[in-house]
Design a protein around this motif. Sequence first.
Motif, PDB file in Angstrom:
ATOM      1  N   THR A 106       4.540  -3.447 -12.740  1.00  0.00           N
ATOM      2  CA  THR A 106       3.820  -2.774 -11.656  1.00  0.00           C
ATOM      3  C   THR A 106       4.814  -2.252 -10.620  1.00  0.00           C
ATOM      4  O   THR A 106       5.954  -2.735 -10.541  1.00  0.00           O
ATOM      5  CB  THR A 106       2.848  -3.743 -10.945  1.00  0.00           C
ATOM      6  OG1 THR A 106       3.612  -4.697 -10.192  1.00  0.00           O
ATOM      7  CG2 THR A 106       1.951  -4.468 -11.955  1.00  0.00           C
ATOM      8  N   GLU A 145      -0.444  -2.443  -7.064  1.00  0.00           N
ATOM      9  CA  GLU A 145      -0.785  -3.781  -7.585  1.00  0.00           C
ATOM     10  C   GLU A 145      -0.051  -4.876  -6.806  1.00  0.00           C
ATOM     11  O   GLU A 145       0.653  -5.720  -7.358  1.00  0.00           O
ATOM     12  CB  GLU A 145      -0.506  -3.867  -9.086  1.00  0.00           C
ATOM     13  CG  GLU A 145      -1.327  -2.856  -9.897  1.00  0.00           C
ATOM     14  CD  GLU A 145      -1.176  -3.020 -11.406  1.00  0.00           C
ATOM     15  OE1 GLU A 145      -1.410  -4.135 -11.905  1.00  0.00           O
ATOM     16  OE2 GLU A 145      -0.788  -2.015 -12.047  1.00  0.00           O
ATOM     17  N   ASP A 192       0.555  -8.172  -4.920  1.00  0.00           N
ATOM     18  CA  ASP A 192       0.124  -9.573  -5.013  1.00  0.00           C
ATOM     19  C   ASP A 192       0.802 -10.324  -3.874  1.00  0.00           C
ATOM     20  O   ASP A 192       1.987 -10.624  -3.928  1.00  0.00           O
ATOM     21  CB  ASP A 192       0.503 -10.163  -6.372  1.00  0.00           C
ATOM     22  CG  ASP A 192       0.107 -11.631  -6.496  1.00  0.00           C
ATOM     23  OD1 ASP A 192      -0.636 -12.121  -5.624  1.00  0.00           O
ATOM     24  OD2 ASP A 192       0.545 -12.282  -7.460  1.00  0.00           O
ATOM     25  N   ARG A 203      -6.428  -8.190  -0.315  1.00  0.00           N
ATOM     26  CA  ARG A 203      -5.944  -6.893  -0.777  1.00  0.00           C
ATOM     27  C   ARG A 203      -5.626  -6.050   0.447  1.00  0.00           C
ATOM     28  O   ARG A 203      -6.162  -6.303   1.541  1.00  0.00           O
ATOM     29  CB  ARG A 203      -7.005  -6.203  -1.619  1.00  0.00           C
ATOM     30  CG  ARG A 203      -7.385  -6.957  -2.882  1.00  0.00           C
ATOM     31  CD  ARG A 203      -8.683  -6.412  -3.446  1.00  0.00           C
ATOM     32  NE  ARG A 203      -9.783  -6.601  -2.490  1.00  0.00           N
ATOM     33  CZ  ARG A 203     -11.004  -6.095  -2.666  1.00  0.00           C
ATOM     34  NH1 ARG A 203     -11.278  -5.366  -3.736  1.00  0.00           N
ATOM     35  NH2 ARG A 203     -11.944  -6.305  -1.762  1.00  0.00           N
ATOM     36  N   GLU A 243      -6.785   1.418  -2.884  1.00  0.00           N
ATOM     37  CA  GLU A 243      -7.121   1.114  -4.280  1.00  0.00           C
ATOM     38  C   GLU A 243      -6.094   0.194  -4.922  1.00  0.00           C
ATOM     39  O   GLU A 243      -6.206  -0.132  -6.098  1.00  0.00           O
ATOM     40  CB  GLU A 243      -7.242   2.411  -5.072  1.00  0.00           C
ATOM     41  CG  GLU A 243      -8.394   3.292  -4.587  1.00  0.00           C
ATOM     42  CD  GLU A 243      -8.576   4.550  -5.423  1.00  0.00           C
ATOM     43  OE1 GLU A 243      -7.794   4.736  -6.398  1.00  0.00           O
ATOM     44  OE2 GLU A 243      -9.469   5.341  -5.104  1.00  0.00           O
ATOM     45  N   ASN A 244      -5.092  -0.196  -4.139  1.00  0.00           N
ATOM     46  CA  ASN A 244      -4.023  -1.092  -4.572  1.00  0.00           C
ATOM     47  C   ASN A 244      -3.357  -0.611  -5.858  1.00  0.00           C
ATOM     48  O   ASN A 244      -3.123  -1.386  -6.797  1.00  0.00           O
ATOM     49  CB  ASN A 244      -4.533  -2.526  -4.750  1.00  0.00           C
ATOM     50  CG  ASN A 244      -3.395  -3.545  -4.711  1.00  0.00           C
ATOM     51  OD1 ASN A 244      -2.282  -3.233  -4.280  1.00  0.00           O
ATOM     52  ND2 ASN A 244      -3.664  -4.753  -5.174  1.00  0.00           N
ATOM     53  N   LEU A 245      -3.029   0.667  -5.873  1.00  0.00           N
ATOM     54  CA  LEU A 245      -2.333   1.212  -7.042  1.00  0.00           C
ATOM     55  C   LEU A 245      -0.951   0.596  -7.250  1.00  0.00           C
ATOM     56  O   LEU A 245      -0.498   0.491  -8.397  1.00  0.00           O
ATOM     57  CB  LEU A 245      -2.220   2.737  -6.915  1.00  0.00           C
ATOM     58  CG  LEU A 245      -3.554   3.508  -6.888  1.00  0.00           C
ATOM     59  CD1 LEU A 245      -3.308   5.003  -6.793  1.00  0.00           C
ATOM     60  CD2 LEU A 245      -4.394   3.190  -8.129  1.00  0.00           C
TER      61      LEU A 245
END
Length: 482
Positions: free
Chosen positions: A92, A151, A153, A165, A147-149
């Motif tokens: 990611t 990713e 964490d 998020r 949209e948390n493209l």
Amino acid sequence: MIRLLSAELFRLELRARMPFRYGIATMTDVPQLIARLTFDFNGHAETGIAADLLPPKWFTKDPTRALGDEIDEMLRVIRRAIVHAQAIRAATPFAFWRELYSAQAAWAAAENLPPLLSNFGTSFVERALLHALCRRHRVNLATAFRENLPEIDFAGLQPKLAGQRPRDFLPAAPPAAIFARHTVGLSDPITAGDLAAGERVEDGLPQTLEEVIRFYGLRHFKIKINGEAARDRDRLERMVRVLGDACGDDYQCSLDGNESFHDVASFADYYGALVGVAALRPLWPRLMYVEQPWHRRVALSPAIGDLVRTWPKRPPIIIDESDAELSSLPTALELGYAGTSHKNCKGVFKSVINAGLLAQRRASGLPAVLSGEDLGNVGPISVTQDLAAQAVLGVTSVERNGHHYFAGLAQFPAAFQEHALRLHPDLYVPYVPALPDARGKRAGWPRLDIREGRIAMGTINAAPFGVPGDLDLSGVPRESLG
């Protein structure tokens, strides 16, 4: 799988239209570096760019070192970050950044380089990665984070944000306009009477504080101080008179200490003395915060916490240069600071994490400041990417000084100027100097369009990380990768 396919560096030599004195340095000439990186996103190649000035005496603030040596060192950390990035294979974008951050930090520690400097290199790759990611998905930066493209964490880096998020604490939509907070440098003229013979810049743009307020309709200001009590007091008194005459009650300001105080108690004494000055009384209700008064050697020491506990009427104080690592803001908050700043050169992902921590603090009823500060950003990459990130983070008052200390895009290639006017018509306007230059020409160039003290964010918010289309770099000299 994400990997770096290729990297290119480009370099422009820029000259300020007037000297910019900040801290221990005065900027007159400075390079701007542009990075163009191409990434492979699971078989799809996409290119992203990033740019920044290479400003001596900010990342290290060592008065004994030559300016050229510091520029070479900044280039070294950027090149090393690219080398580290070339070895990464990550699932990611966020994982790619985490590996890069760790590799760069380990290398810098072994080389005895400070984190603020080494992470400057990380941020170049990170910004190009985020730009490429936005281009890959054809979205703006706000959508990419909501949209948390990438990713993201949080759990592995900041347990307090585990399970959240970015959309849980970032604004639902970026602001349509941002206040331009004008920098008043340590040697900047306040009125025309401060300009000695021959110091007037003959390009028709404003030069004194009085002039910039009239020209841009400014209402937000950043005032630099250096701890010389008599000098600072005199300048502050004169500025307060000018601000009152020009803005009435409608203005806000921040003070930037530029690490001028080397022992903890000295700033409390200095600030207390200023508060007692009758002529400065209009300033304090309009003070948003004080930025990094203490030198980084003491700014995060336990002595700060001891001072804060005995200083209940202190102003909100934030870190800036001391915000060098992921642990910096949590440490600062524990000591009693109110927050930190965002600059793209310190990292976008780090500021997203900081925004989450400050949102939790704000929800608890505690002071929580995430400010927007400048590093002399100029040009249609660094300015637009910085503003795009500030908007996503919810910052609505951003220090902007590049347009004041540099003559718009006059020193950039024609392709850059055309790109800015065509794709950012709400951000740049054509400008023709009132007087011809040394060659007798009056060639026009784009300048930043600040109206009623605000910057319109429409085209910036709409573009992939603030930079629409493809920018033609063919007219920019190349810089070696090493």
